[in-house]
Design a protein around this motif. Sequence first.
Motif, PDB file in Angstrom:
ATOM      1  N   SER A   4       0.850  -1.188   0.000  1.00 60.22           N
ATOM      2  CA  SER A   4       0.000   0.000   0.000  1.00 60.22           C
ATOM      3  C   SER A   4       0.887   1.238   0.000  1.00 60.22           C
ATOM      4  O   SER A   4       1.982   1.232   0.576  1.00 60.22           O
ATOM      5  CB  SER A   4      -0.910   0.007   1.229  1.00 60.22           C
ATOM      6  OG  SER A   4      -0.152   0.064   2.408  1.00 60.22           O
ATOM      7  N   PRO A  32      -2.006   5.748   3.817  1.00 59.44           N
ATOM      8  CA  PRO A  32      -3.123   6.264   3.020  1.00 59.44           C
ATOM      9  C   PRO A  32      -4.016   7.202   3.816  1.00 59.44           C
ATOM     10  O   PRO A  32      -4.194   7.053   5.025  1.00 59.44           O
ATOM     11  CB  PRO A  32      -3.866   4.987   2.622  1.00 59.44           C
ATOM     12  CG  PRO A  32      -2.822   3.908   2.656  1.00 59.44           C
ATOM     13  CD  PRO A  32      -1.929   4.276   3.793  1.00 59.44           C
ATOM     14  N   GLY A  33      -4.594   8.155   3.113  1.00 55.24           N
ATOM     15  CA  GLY A  33      -5.465   9.143   3.733  1.00 55.24           C
ATOM     16  C   GLY A  33      -4.901  10.535   3.515  1.00 55.24           C
ATOM     17  O   GLY A  33      -3.813  10.720   2.949  1.00 55.24           O
ATOM     18  N   ARG A  34      -5.636  11.529   3.975  1.00 55.85           N
ATOM     19  CA  ARG A  34      -5.258  12.934   3.785  1.00 55.85           C
ATOM     20  C   ARG A  34      -4.611  13.462   5.064  1.00 55.85           C
ATOM     21  O   ARG A  34      -5.227  13.450   6.131  1.00 55.85           O
ATOM     22  CB  ARG A  34      -6.493  13.759   3.416  1.00 55.85           C
ATOM     23  CG  ARG A  34      -7.133  13.342   2.097  1.00 55.85           C
ATOM     24  CD  ARG A  34      -8.367  14.172   1.789  1.00 55.85           C
ATOM     25  NE  ARG A  34      -9.436  13.907   2.735  1.00 55.85           N
ATOM     26  CZ  ARG A  34     -10.382  12.975   2.583  1.00 55.85           C
ATOM     27  NH1 ARG A  34     -10.366  12.207   1.508  1.00 55.85           N
ATOM     28  NH2 ARG A  34     -11.318  12.802   3.483  1.00 55.85           N
ATOM     29  N   SER A 163       0.051   7.617  -6.651  1.00 54.02           N
ATOM     30  CA  SER A 163      -0.551   7.090  -5.421  1.00 54.02           C
ATOM     31  C   SER A 163      -0.156   7.920  -4.208  1.00 54.02           C
ATOM     32  O   SER A 163      -0.754   7.793  -3.140  1.00 54.02           O
ATOM     33  CB  SER A 163      -0.132   5.637  -5.212  1.00 54.02           C
ATOM     34  OG  SER A 163       1.261   5.483  -5.352  1.00 54.02           O
ATOM     35  N   GLN A 188     -11.963  14.145  -2.653  1.00 53.00           N
ATOM     36  CA  GLN A 188     -12.183  12.880  -3.351  1.00 53.00           C
ATOM     37  C   GLN A 188     -10.919  12.029  -3.450  1.00 53.00           C
ATOM     38  O   GLN A 188     -10.974  10.907  -3.951  1.00 53.00           O
ATOM     39  CB  GLN A 188     -12.707  13.167  -4.768  1.00 53.00           C
ATOM     40  CG  GLN A 188     -14.074  13.839  -4.781  1.00 53.00           C
ATOM     41  CD  GLN A 188     -14.436  14.403  -6.150  1.00 53.00           C
ATOM     42  OE1 GLN A 188     -13.817  14.059  -7.150  1.00 53.00           O
ATOM     43  NE2 GLN A 188     -15.441  15.266  -6.198  1.00 53.00           N
ATOM     44  N   TRP A 189      -9.791  12.545  -2.950  1.00 52.42           N
ATOM     45  CA  TRP A 189      -8.525  11.827  -3.116  1.00 52.42           C
ATOM     46  C   TRP A 189      -8.517  10.567  -2.259  1.00 52.42           C
ATOM     47  O   TRP A 189      -8.881  10.597  -1.089  1.00 52.42           O
ATOM     48  CB  TRP A 189      -7.359  12.733  -2.733  1.00 52.42           C
ATOM     49  CG  TRP A 189      -6.033  12.089  -2.983  1.00 52.42           C
ATOM     50  CD1 TRP A 189      -5.217  11.509  -2.075  1.00 52.42           C
ATOM     51  CD2 TRP A 189      -5.391  11.932  -4.243  1.00 52.42           C
ATOM     52  NE1 TRP A 189      -4.093  11.011  -2.674  1.00 52.42           N
ATOM     53  CE2 TRP A 189      -4.172  11.253  -4.024  1.00 52.42           C
ATOM     54  CE3 TRP A 189      -5.717  12.301  -5.553  1.00 52.42           C
ATOM     55  CZ2 TRP A 189      -3.288  10.941  -5.048  1.00 52.42           C
ATOM     56  CZ3 TRP A 189      -4.836  11.983  -6.568  1.00 52.42           C
ATOM     57  CH2 TRP A 189      -3.640  11.321  -6.315  1.00 52.42           C
ATOM     58  N   SER A 190      -8.047   9.456  -2.830  1.00 53.55           N
ATOM     59  CA  SER A 190      -8.118   8.179  -2.119  1.00 53.55           C
ATOM     60  C   SER A 190      -6.757   7.589  -1.773  1.00 53.55           C
ATOM     61  O   SER A 190      -6.675   6.592  -1.053  1.00 53.55           O
ATOM     62  CB  SER A 190      -8.897   7.155  -2.966  1.00 53.55           C
ATOM     63  OG  SER A 190      -8.268   6.986  -4.234  1.00 53.55           O
ATOM     64  N   ASP A 207      -7.741  14.027   7.223  1.00 55.79           N
ATOM     65  CA  ASP A 207      -8.063  12.988   8.206  1.00 55.79           C
ATOM     66  C   ASP A 207      -7.220  13.097   9.465  1.00 55.79           C
ATOM     67  O   ASP A 207      -7.593  12.585  10.517  1.00 55.79           O
ATOM     68  CB  ASP A 207      -7.838  11.602   7.591  1.00 55.79           C
ATOM     69  CG  ASP A 207      -8.587  11.427   6.278  1.00 55.79           C
ATOM     70  OD1 ASP A 207      -9.807  11.628   6.286  1.00 55.79           O
ATOM     71  OD2 ASP A 207      -7.954  11.117   5.257  1.00 55.79           O
TER      72      ASP A 207
END
Length: 546
Positions: A4, A32-34, A163, A188-190, A207
Amino acid sequence: MSTSPRIICSALSFAWPDGTAVFDGLQLAVGPGRTGLVGVNGSGKSTLLKLVAGALTPTGGRTDTVGEIGYLPQNAALDTGLRVDRALGIAGIRAALLAVEAGDASEENFAAVGDDWDVEERARATLDQLGLGHVGLDRTIGEMSGGECVLLRLAALLLARPSVLLLDEPTNNLDLYARERLHAAVAQWSGVLVVVSHDRVLLDLVDRIADLRDGEITWYGGNLSAYEEALAVEQEAAERMVRVAESDVQRQKRELADAQVTLARRRRFGQKKWDTKREPKVIMAQRRREAQVSAGKYRIMHTTKLAEARERLDEAVEAVRDDDEIRIELPATEVHSGVGVLRLRELRLRYGARATGEFTIHGPERIALVGRNGAGKTTLLRTIAGELAPVSGEAQALVPTRFLPQRLDVLDETLSVVQNVKRFAPAASDNEIRARLARFLFRGARANQSAGTLSGGERFRASLAALLLAQPAPRLLMLDEPTNNLDLASVRALTAALGSYRGALVVASHDVPFLESIGVTRWLLLDGELRDTAGPSVHPAIESGD
């Protein structure tokens, strides 16, 4: 090992060529995440993004990234002659597609296209998502505004589908409508996203918050609002510990003083017994030695307790953040209600904007000047300041006026902060200037710093001080995008300074939370023509042309 996307910094160190250290053994892991990366100006936020992106080389340790990196730096200029499709990175694929459509079925063309047969459709969809649907792929960068170029660079990143996405102050120079488009893209970014920004709306979409301070990262779950709440609780507890530690130091001082009085009393009593010789000399000498040993232990015990109390106080003080606020009084800037400070008559500006009829601003109005990028806000302010001549009509300032431009070029780079303020207030003494600069957080040796060595936040504070302390005092103050490149602490300092200003204020800005925080009383929209508007909520329909 997990595949990931993530960022890992191991024992990361970096110093500038002059030896100034930014990081020394920084540890960081971002999944992952903001993530919102915050910290005061000069803490190394932009430097950290450059190190992760590979734009800088660490002096020690390493950065490892799983996944392709997309990086949007601050104020990166594009070649004005560059075509939009080249800026998006799809010019080669488009050329191969056109060749295939024209009948050239060579293996080279098919290899260039790969799986991107829909690249033009995706490019137009991405441009449309960011409010650039009107921008053709064959246009050149020179035909676009600065804000559109920022969104174009973001569009190129979104098309590349990295990514890991790194954004450094992405909303600088974006108008309100463009900011909303960027906010939507971030929401909307993943993948992995790390954003450095002073935009409160943007930071409320993340986040988690990574707080960079003194070369270390502290993590806070939730968005900016949650971070500020948690920080307030922490600081309240830290300040309470300071008060407890201060009380303990005072108590230990009193106990040490009491101990010294007790020891002095014992010495006097022992000396009296020696003088009267009531006991044999050998016994008295033994008792004196014992008393001296006991007194030494007693003194050491209380001295040690005081030192420990002071150490606890130092630790408690260190936990309290030294994000000082500007606290000033500016009575000379006062303008009584209803007094005219600016009059515009049938004003036509360069590049077509105008103010029809007669337009008057009174004191102490606080005016927000809003409008799309390129609408002429800066041109209007420069015309009022006398830096540009109008095409026709009149812009008449009726009171002493000062203008702080985006480029902060009011300072002489070769002079100190004190000397720069002296240029604007020649009748003021050095002591008077230093006393007032201390209120702008330039204390002691900081006031002697050369303007050319100041950080972005310090430069802004010095420029603001020079204008607000000018003689005669400004009764109309105009600011052009004042929060660009300021950290959150500097924005709070600016808000506090403007809270003390008593004259009329005109601020051109796209930062709505900041405008609301300074108590704007009137909103003016420049959209070809200057006119009053109800507030920032009307801008999407007006600015998008819907």
